[in-house]
Design a protein around this motif. Structure first.
Motif, PDB file in Angstrom:
ATOM      1  N   THR A   1       0.833  -1.207   0.000  1.00 34.65           N
ATOM      2  CA  THR A   1       0.000   0.000   0.000  1.00 34.65           C
ATOM      3  C   THR A   1       0.865   1.253   0.000  1.00 34.65           C
ATOM      4  O   THR A   1       0.588   2.225  -0.730  1.00 34.65           O
ATOM      5  CB  THR A   1      -0.926   0.018   1.230  1.00 34.65           C
ATOM      6  OG1 THR A   1      -1.734  -1.159   1.215  1.00 34.65           O
ATOM      7  CG2 THR A   1      -1.815   1.250   1.220  1.00 34.65           C
ATOM      8  N   LEU A   2       1.916   1.262   0.813  1.00 35.42           N
ATOM      9  CA  LEU A   2       2.804   2.419   0.878  1.00 35.42           C
ATOM     10  C   LEU A   2       3.543   2.624  -0.448  1.00 35.42           C
ATOM     11  O   LEU A   2       3.791   3.758  -0.864  1.00 35.42           O
ATOM     12  CB  LEU A   2       3.804   2.246   2.027  1.00 35.42           C
ATOM     13  CG  LEU A   2       3.198   2.265   3.439  1.00 35.42           C
ATOM     14  CD1 LEU A   2       4.255   1.869   4.469  1.00 35.42           C
ATOM     15  CD2 LEU A   2       2.615   3.637   3.767  1.00 35.42           C
ATOM     16  N   VAL A   3       3.905   1.516  -1.097  1.00 31.19           N
ATOM     17  CA  VAL A   3       4.535   1.603  -2.420  1.00 31.19           C
ATOM     18  C   VAL A   3       3.543   2.185  -3.426  1.00 31.19           C
ATOM     19  O   VAL A   3       3.882   3.065  -4.232  1.00 31.19           O
ATOM     20  CB  VAL A   3       5.037   0.217  -2.883  1.00 31.19           C
ATOM     21  CG1 VAL A   3       5.456   0.269  -4.356  1.00 31.19           C
ATOM     22  CG2 VAL A   3       6.197  -0.248  -2.017  1.00 31.19           C
ATOM     23  N   TYR A   4       2.302   1.707  -3.381  1.00 27.19           N
ATOM     24  CA  TYR A   4       1.260   2.200  -4.285  1.00 27.19           C
ATOM     25  C   TYR A   4       1.039   3.700  -4.101  1.00 27.19           C
ATOM     26  O   TYR A   4       0.852   4.438  -5.079  1.00 27.19           O
ATOM     27  CB  TYR A   4      -0.044   1.445  -4.024  1.00 27.19           C
ATOM     28  CG  TYR A   4      -1.228   1.979  -4.792  1.00 27.19           C
ATOM     29  CD1 TYR A   4      -1.395   1.680  -6.151  1.00 27.19           C
ATOM     30  CD2 TYR A   4      -2.175   2.782  -4.175  1.00 27.19           C
ATOM     31  CE1 TYR A   4      -2.477   2.181  -6.862  1.00 27.19           C
ATOM     32  CE2 TYR A   4      -3.258   3.289  -4.874  1.00 27.19           C
ATOM     33  CZ  TYR A   4      -3.408   2.981  -6.219  1.00 27.19           C
ATOM     34  OH  TYR A   4      -4.480   3.484  -6.918  1.00 27.19           O
ATOM     35  N   GLU A   5       1.099   4.172  -2.848  1.00 26.69           N
ATOM     36  CA  GLU A   5       0.884   5.585  -2.558  1.00 26.69           C
ATOM     37  C   GLU A   5       2.127   6.431  -2.821  1.00 26.69           C
ATOM     38  O   GLU A   5       2.081   7.665  -2.719  1.00 26.69           O
ATOM     39  CB  GLU A   5       0.451   5.765  -1.099  1.00 26.69           C
ATOM     40  CG  GLU A   5      -0.905   5.154  -0.778  1.00 26.69           C
ATOM     41  CD  GLU A   5      -2.046   5.844  -1.506  1.00 26.69           C
ATOM     42  OE1 GLU A   5      -1.865   7.003  -1.943  1.00 26.69           O
ATOM     43  OE2 GLU A   5      -3.119   5.213  -1.649  1.00 26.69           O
ATOM     44  N   GLY A   6       3.225   5.783  -3.160  1.00 26.23           N
ATOM     45  CA  GLY A   6       4.434   6.519  -3.514  1.00 26.23           C
ATOM     46  C   GLY A   6       5.299   6.952  -2.357  1.00 26.23           C
ATOM     47  O   GLY A   6       6.247   7.723  -2.533  1.00 26.23           O
ATOM     48  N   LEU A   7       5.024   6.452  -1.153  1.00 25.31           N
ATOM     49  CA  LEU A   7       5.786   6.850   0.030  1.00 25.31           C
ATOM     50  C   LEU A   7       6.988   5.945   0.283  1.00 25.31           C
ATOM     51  O   LEU A   7       7.919   6.337   0.983  1.00 25.31           O
ATOM     52  CB  LEU A   7       4.874   6.847   1.264  1.00 25.31           C
ATOM     53  CG  LEU A   7       3.741   7.882   1.260  1.00 25.31           C
ATOM     54  CD1 LEU A   7       2.746   7.583   2.365  1.00 25.31           C
ATOM     55  CD2 LEU A   7       4.297   9.289   1.413  1.00 25.31           C
ATOM     56  N   VAL A   8       6.953   4.758  -0.284  1.00 22.63           N
ATOM     57  CA  VAL A   8       8.012   3.765  -0.099  1.00 22.63           C
ATOM     58  C   VAL A   8       8.333   3.146  -1.453  1.00 22.63           C
ATOM     59  O   VAL A   8       7.452   3.029  -2.317  1.00 22.63           O
ATOM     60  CB  VAL A   8       7.569   2.671   0.904  1.00 22.63           C
ATOM     61  CG1 VAL A   8       8.528   1.493   0.897  1.00 22.63           C
ATOM     62  CG2 VAL A   8       7.473   3.260   2.309  1.00 22.63           C
ATOM     63  N   GLU A   9       9.594   2.747  -1.631  1.00 19.84           N
ATOM     64  CA  GLU A   9       9.987   2.071  -2.867  1.00 19.84           C
ATOM     65  C   GLU A   9      10.947   0.941  -2.548  1.00 19.84           C
ATOM     66  O   GLU A   9      11.631   0.972  -1.518  1.00 19.84           O
ATOM     67  CB  GLU A   9      10.650   3.051  -3.837  1.00 19.84           C
ATOM     68  CG  GLU A   9      11.966   3.621  -3.327  1.00 19.84           C
ATOM     69  CD  GLU A   9      12.548   4.658  -4.264  1.00 19.84           C
ATOM     70  OE1 GLU A   9      11.893   4.988  -5.268  1.00 19.84           O
ATOM     71  OE2 GLU A   9      13.659   5.157  -3.971  1.00 19.84           O
TER      72      GLU A   9
END
Length: 260
Positions: free
Chosen positions: A44-52
């Motif tokens: 979810t965090l990857v999808y929201e762009g906060l984590v990669e």
């Protein structure tokens, strides 16, 4: 009542942001969630762009977008600027490190400290380090001066979130003697368990007020084997309270000037 899924996602993001790069298993441990849950949170965090995900590695790191979360925050107080020379001077007099911390949610966040200004410390602590409110002298002090309804809400959330063992929470809540702390004007922690050297230090915290408003906790940390808390209180409490009062007076003057 807090939404548990959001609390877990925030815990995961905080862990990644604090460490800079973590594996999925490390994220699960840091956020205290099962591995499959950590996977969903990170996705979810990857999808929201906060984590990669790091290239060619199964590790996850924060993105530049994390900085945008702080855009709306305005820290317009002068706490650290005003307090700094006073806590440095206090450390020169007493030898022990002194810290300034304020409550952020269910944690106490270090704003400044003099651990780098004395040899009487095991570790150096920097702004941003956090301590639990129920397991630190500064946290107990802050909870005592938190308005009653706000304190009860926070304790209720901690119970509902199940992030704190219910039995421990019950014991810690019963031990939080608000009336005694307010009457005495200080709080103590006989053994600090949630720092970089668990069990090796003790601490005494006194309040910094701006007018009648509790602003922050000022804490002296000392080796638990060097002296008992009672001896430390006899030797240093008056100086601690005097320094905190001076800081509070200067902060009040700054606030008054800013209102003109």
């Amino acid at each position: 009542m807090p939404i548990r899924a959001i609390s877990r996602a925030i815990a995961a993001l905080k862990a990644i942001n604090r460490q800079g790069s973590l594996t999925m298993m490390e994220i699960a441990r840091a956020a205290d969630v099962p591995y499959p849950t950590a996977c969903r949170l990170v996705q979810t965090l990857v999808y929201e762009g906060l984590v990669e995900q790091e290239p060619d590695r199964k590790r996850y790191r924060p993105t530049a977008l994390v900085q945008s979360l702080a855009y709306g925050f305005q820290d317009d107080d002068r706490l650290v600027e005003v307090a700094r020379p006073h806590i440095v001077s206090l450390t020169r007099r007493i030898g022990w490190p002194v810290a300034i911390a304020s409550r952020v949610g269910r944690n106490m966040m270090l704003r400044d400290s003099t651990h780098a200004n004395t040899a009487l410390t095991f570790e150096r602590y920097y702004p941003g380090f956090t301590l639990p409110v129920l397991d630190s002298a500064s946290g107990k002090l802050s909870m005592a001066y938190t308005p009653d309804d706000e304190r009860e809400t926070l304790l209720r959330w901690m119970k509902v979130s199940q992030e704190v063992d219910p039995e421990y929470l019950s014991v810690a809540r019963a031990a939080l003697n608000v009336e005694r702390i307010r009457a005495a004007g200080y709080a103590v922690q006989g053994r600090n368990q949630h720092n970089l050297t668990p069990g090796k230090t003790a601490s005494i915290a006194v309040p910094i007020f701006v007018g009648e408003h509790f602003k922050a906790a000022m804490t002296m940390v000392f080796f638990a084997t060097a002296m008992k808390v009672e001896a430390a209180l006899d030797r240093y409490l008056d100086d601690l309270k005097g320094t905190a009062a001076t800081i509070g007076t200067e902060l009040s003057l700054v606030a008054a000037q800013n209102q003109k």
